[in-house]
Design an enzyme around this catalytic site. Structure first.
Site, PDB file in Angstrom:
ATOM      1  N   TYR A 137       0.811  -1.211   0.000  1.00  0.00           N
ATOM      2  CA  TYR A 137       0.000   0.000   0.000  1.00  0.00           C
ATOM      3  C   TYR A 137       0.851   1.271   0.000  1.00  0.00           C
ATOM      4  CZ  TYR A 137      -2.972   3.757   1.741  1.00  0.00           C
ATOM      5  OH  TYR A 137      -3.599   4.973   1.914  1.00  0.00           O
ATOM      6  N   LYS A 141       1.314   3.854  -3.241  1.00  0.00           N
ATOM      7  CA  LYS A 141       0.872   5.239  -3.079  1.00  0.00           C
ATOM      8  C   LYS A 141       2.038   6.205  -3.322  1.00  0.00           C
ATOM      9  CE  LYS A 141      -2.630   6.659  -1.732  1.00  0.00           C
ATOM     10  NZ  LYS A 141      -3.805   7.182  -2.480  1.00  0.00           N
TER      11      LYS A 141
END
Length: 349
Positions: A137, A141
């Site tokens: 994640y 990002k």
């Protein structure tokens, strides 16, 4: 303005749509499923996936600005789903903004892009993202944010916001995960909870998005191509934070300290097991989660104040009081028992 909000039916996306509508903007959303809440707000809904360039194109067409808020969030899981949604999807948004002459793109990033072993304390945006992240994640990002900022130019002005641990009324992530982790009146957590952590009320996060959107349209040279931390600017010990959120949810529980080495070893074993069985779980015990629960993470908001005129419109204590009023009291879960396992809440940052 005509503004598209990707992920408009999500927790933060819905509040962004609500605040945009309240001031008179024409708002549309791109999401995978229809939303009754968006329908009640009068938000036009485009149904589609970020991985589908044609769906993104249809949603972007005719807009003045795009708030790219949609993402796959989690603390565990294989890289590919995160890459497809967070990186490929962001590429599609950038490409379609250019194809349709959209001049303004605001990206919702996360402060976790700079999180590193040992934590971060009072850091500014000059601190670069780490070369290797503990989970897919924050890694994806960070990559997506880099794409957005690199896309800034005369035809497309871009900026990125980095909120952290978003909470408030309707929170589907942080407070519910804490409540699920309670066992017999105790909350098993790694360490003593003394590490300072800042958070972001959902209305604070949405307010920052509107400020950044307006500032970017007015003065693209001043803020374009930059990332900004936003939050409550009120870092508190994690043990205190969890206590506030649990009490606001009507849950009476005591902190149960799991030895850091045991929690870390359990998380490493969990990561290895998930890889071995090719699990797609995004909210399992992981090294990334345990590291964020053990170490400090709070940020210097000077740049957002200076460039965006940012101030949190909701204080932490006021936000907790609001949650408490909205939640009926609940009794203690039951008789207390000793903690034996490093079970911890799974919360995307």
């Amino acid at each position: 303005m005509k503004v598209l909000v990707t992920g408009g039916s999500g927790f933060l996306g819905l509040e962004i749509c609500r605040q945009l509508k309240a001031r008179g903007d024409t708002v549309s959303s791109l999401g995978r499923r229809p939303s009754g809440a968006l329908e009640r707000l009068g938000v036009h809904q485009h149904l589609g996936d970020l991985a589908d360039a044609a769906a993104v194109s249809r949603a972007v067409a005719g807009c003045d600005a795009v708030v790219h808020n949609a993402a796959l969030a989690g603390v565990s899981g294989p890289p590919r789903p995160y890459w497809v949604t967070n990186v490929v999807g962001t590429r599609h948004v950038i490409e379609q903004c250019r194809a349709h002459g959209v001049g303004t793109l605001l990206y919702t990033s996360t402060a976790s892009v700079v999180f590193r072993p040992g934590g971060v304390e009072g850091v500014t945006e000059s601190l670069p993202p780490v070369p290797r992240h503990l989970a897919a994640y924050p890694a994806t990002k960070a990559r997506a944010e880099a794409l957005v900022l690199a896309a800034h130019g005369p035809e497309l002005a871009t900026v990125s916001l980095r909120p952290h641990i978003i909470w408030g009324p309707g929170d589907p992530h942080f407070a519910p995960a804490l409540a699920r982790a309670v066992r017999a009146g105790r909350l098993p957590m790694p360490g003593d909870g003394g590490n300072l952590v800042d958070t972001t009320h959902v209305r604070t996060a949405a307010h920052a998005h509107l400020l950044a959107l307006d500032r970017l349209r007015r003065s693209p040279r001043a803020v374009g191509g930059r990332a900004y931390f936003v939050g409550q600017d009120d870092p508190r010990p994690l043990r205190e934070l969890t206590g506030h959120f649990l009490r606001a949810a009507g849950v009476d529980a005591r902190w149960c300290a799991v030895p850091p080495r045991l929690a870390t070893a359990g998380a490493a074993a969990g990561d290895a097991l998930l890889r071995a069985v090719r699990s797609s779980r995004t909210h399992a015990l992981s090294r990334f989660l345990v590291a964020e629960l053990l170490h400090p993470h709070w940020f210097d908001l000077t740049a957002a104040r200076r460039d965006l005129g940012f101030e949190p419109p909701v204080g932490f204590d006021a936000g907790i009081a609001e949650l408490t009023r909205l939640t009926p009291s609940a009794p203690n879960d039951g008789e207390e028992t000793p903690c034996r396992t490093p079970t911890t809440p799974s919360v995307p940052s």
